[in-house]
Design an enzyme around this catalytic site. Sequence first.
Site, PDB file in Angstrom:
ATOM      1  CG  ASP A   8      -1.996  -1.039   1.167  1.00 46.63           C
ATOM      2  OD1 ASP A   8      -2.093  -1.724   0.130  1.00 46.63           O
ATOM      3  OD2 ASP A   8      -2.745  -1.168   2.151  1.00 46.63           O
ATOM      4  CG  ASP A 127     -12.572  -2.484  -0.981  1.00 41.02           C
ATOM      5  OD1 ASP A 127     -12.019  -3.592  -1.088  1.00 41.02           O
ATOM      6  OD2 ASP A 127     -12.238  -1.490  -1.655  1.00 41.02           O
TER       7      ASP A 127
END
Length: 237
Positions: A8, A127
């Site tokens: 990330d 998500d």
Amino acid sequence: MQIIPAIDLKDGCAVRLSQGLMESAKIYEKDPLDLAKHFEYLGAKYLHIVDLDGAFAGEPKNHRVIERICRDSKLKIEVGGGIRNEEIIKSYIDLGVTRVILGSIALKNPEFALKMAEKYAVVIGIDAKDGKVATEGWAKSGSTLAWEFAEIFKGSKVEAIICTDIARDGMLNGINVDFAKTIQQKSELFTIASGGLSNLSDFEKLENARISGVIVGKAFYEGKIDLKEVFEKFGDK
């Protein structure tokens, strides 16, 4: 099972968040390319990259870092975060990215996502908070049920779905296998589980549930798993 280490990106560094909260960011590596090469050394074939700055801004913000990883590693790379139009998709594919992840734009405009999947290698990111799809870097949660959203892509050219249980992401308290299984059953697509992976037993549960793949993040960064051992035991043969 396709085992995919994750990087990330925030301000050019490799970080991890807890439950998607930017203020929880912990820096693990200032040069993400070194990390990518380490994953490659351990046996990774794929790499999952999320441009966190891009996800919140709605446009790519770590393009140069991703370019270096594409150029200087042999990994197959999937990228998500801030991908909102075809121009961005094409720029990533031209860069050497293997497949792009569409999240917020896919929820807002499923027809666009389906159309892009006809032309490019597209993955849908689902998500969820409490079973409902979240967008804009997980900052917003709507009313769309994750499994209903997944069903839209059944029979499409979409290469895979990555499903993340946000409540578990970065918490190291076990992956939500039932959630991933539901997404896989409803979409009938290659499904990659994400969020909460904690130890080897999670890999066993996913394998027993015949889940196609899994994202590995904080469990590796915090030393909870031996990734080399994981590739040897559960990886693509």
